[in-house]
Design a protein around this motif. Structure first.
Motif, short mmCIF file in Angstrom:
data_model
loop_
_atom_site.label_atom_id
_atom_site.label_comp_id
_atom_site.label_asym_id
_atom_site.label_seq_id
_atom_site.Cartn_x
_atom_site.Cartn_y
_atom_site.Cartn_z
N GLU A 86 -6.78 5.36 -0.61
CA GLU A 86 -7.72 5.82 0.41
C GLU A 86 -8.60 4.71 0.96
O GLU A 86 -8.93 4.72 2.14
N LYS A 87 -9.00 3.78 0.14
CA LYS A 87 -9.94 2.74 0.56
C LYS A 87 -9.18 1.49 1.00
O LYS A 87 -8.15 1.16 0.44
N PRO A 88 -9.71 0.75 1.99
CA PRO A 88 -9.01 -0.45 2.45
C PRO A 88 -8.91 -1.55 1.40
O PRO A 88 -8.03 -2.41 1.50
N TRP A 89 -9.76 -1.54 0.40
CA TRP A 89 -9.70 -2.57 -0.64
C TRP A 89 -8.75 -2.21 -1.78
O TRP A 89 -8.52 -2.99 -2.67
N HIS A 90 -8.17 -1.01 -1.76
CA HIS A 90 -7.16 -0.62 -2.73
C HIS A 90 -5.81 -1.21 -2.31
O HIS A 90 -5.45 -1.17 -1.14
N ARG A 97 0.86 -1.18 0.00
CA ARG A 97 0.00 0.00 0.00
C ARG A 97 0.90 1.23 0.00
O ARG A 97 1.99 1.20 0.54
N ARG A 104 -8.09 -2.82 -7.75
CA ARG A 104 -9.24 -1.95 -7.46
C ARG A 104 -8.86 -0.48 -7.30
O ARG A 104 -9.46 0.25 -6.53
N THR A 105 -7.83 -0.09 -8.04
CA THR A 105 -7.43 1.31 -8.11
C THR A 105 -6.82 1.57 -9.48
O THR A 105 -6.26 0.66 -10.10
#
Length: 155
Positions: A91-95, A86, A121-122
Motif C-alpha cells: 500500500e505504501k510507496p516505501w514498501h 512491487r 519496510r513490510t
C-alpha cells in the motif's frame, strides 16, 4: 516469458528530493536498450532515480508463479543498482521487495531468482502471483547514474 516494458522515469522529487533523471532509447554495442541517466542527490531527504514499469499494465497484477525469477541484460559503469519489485498487496510507496546487483561496462545477462528478493519496510512476504511492478533504481548515495537495460523477461 518476454516482457515489453513501458519504462517510466521516477525521481525522489515525488517526495521533495532534488535528484534528476531521464530515460531514453539508445543503441549500445549494436543492442537497443532503455537507458537511465541522472544525478542522485541526498539533499532534502532524497536519494534515488528509477526506471520502472507495470508488468500487466494499468496497475494490474501478473501471476508469475510459473517462473523462478527475473532476467535481463544490463550495461553500466561498475556501479551497484537495486532491482525492486512491487505486488498489488503493498500500500505504501516505501514498501517493496529488493535486491542489488553490480553493472559492468559491457553487456551482461543477469538472472535474479525470486528467492533472492527480500521485503523492505513490510512484513508481507513476496508473492509472485501478485507481481505488479518492476523497477531499477540508483539509490542511497550521491552519484551519476548511467545504466542501460534490455530483454527483460521472467524465467
Amino acid at each position: 516469458m518476454e516482457l515489453t516494458p513501458d519504462w517510466e522515469c521516477v525521481t525522489d522529487t515525488v517526495m521533495g528530493g532534488v535528484s534528476t533523471g531521464r530515460i531514453e532509447t539508445v543503441v549500445i554495442d549494436g543492442r537497443s536498450a532503455t537507458r537511465l541517466t541522472g544525478k542522485v542527490s541526498l539533499e532534502n531527504n532524497g536519494g534515488f532515480v528509477q526506471m520502472a514499469f507495470d508488468v500487466a499494465g494499468h496497475g494490474a497484477a501478473l501471476d508469475a508463479t510459473a517462473f523462478s525469477g527475473i532476467a535481463f541484460e544490463v550495461y553500466g559503469r561498475n556501479k551497484a543498482y537495486d532491482l525492486r519489485l512491487r505486488t498489488d498487496q503493498l500500500e505504501k510507496p516505501w514498501h517493496s521487495y529488493r535486491t542489488d546487483f553490480m553493472t559492468k561496462p559491457e553487456w551482461q545477462s543477469l538472472r535474479i531468482p525470486f528467492a533472492d528478493i527480500t521485503p523492505h519496510r513490510t512484513d508481507i512476504p513476496f508473492d509472485p502471483s501478485r507481481l505488479r511492478r518492476i523497477g531499477i533504481l540508483a539509490i542511497g548515495r550521491e552519484f551519476e547514474a548511467d545504466i542501460a537495460v534490455r530483454a527483460v523477461r521472467l524465467y
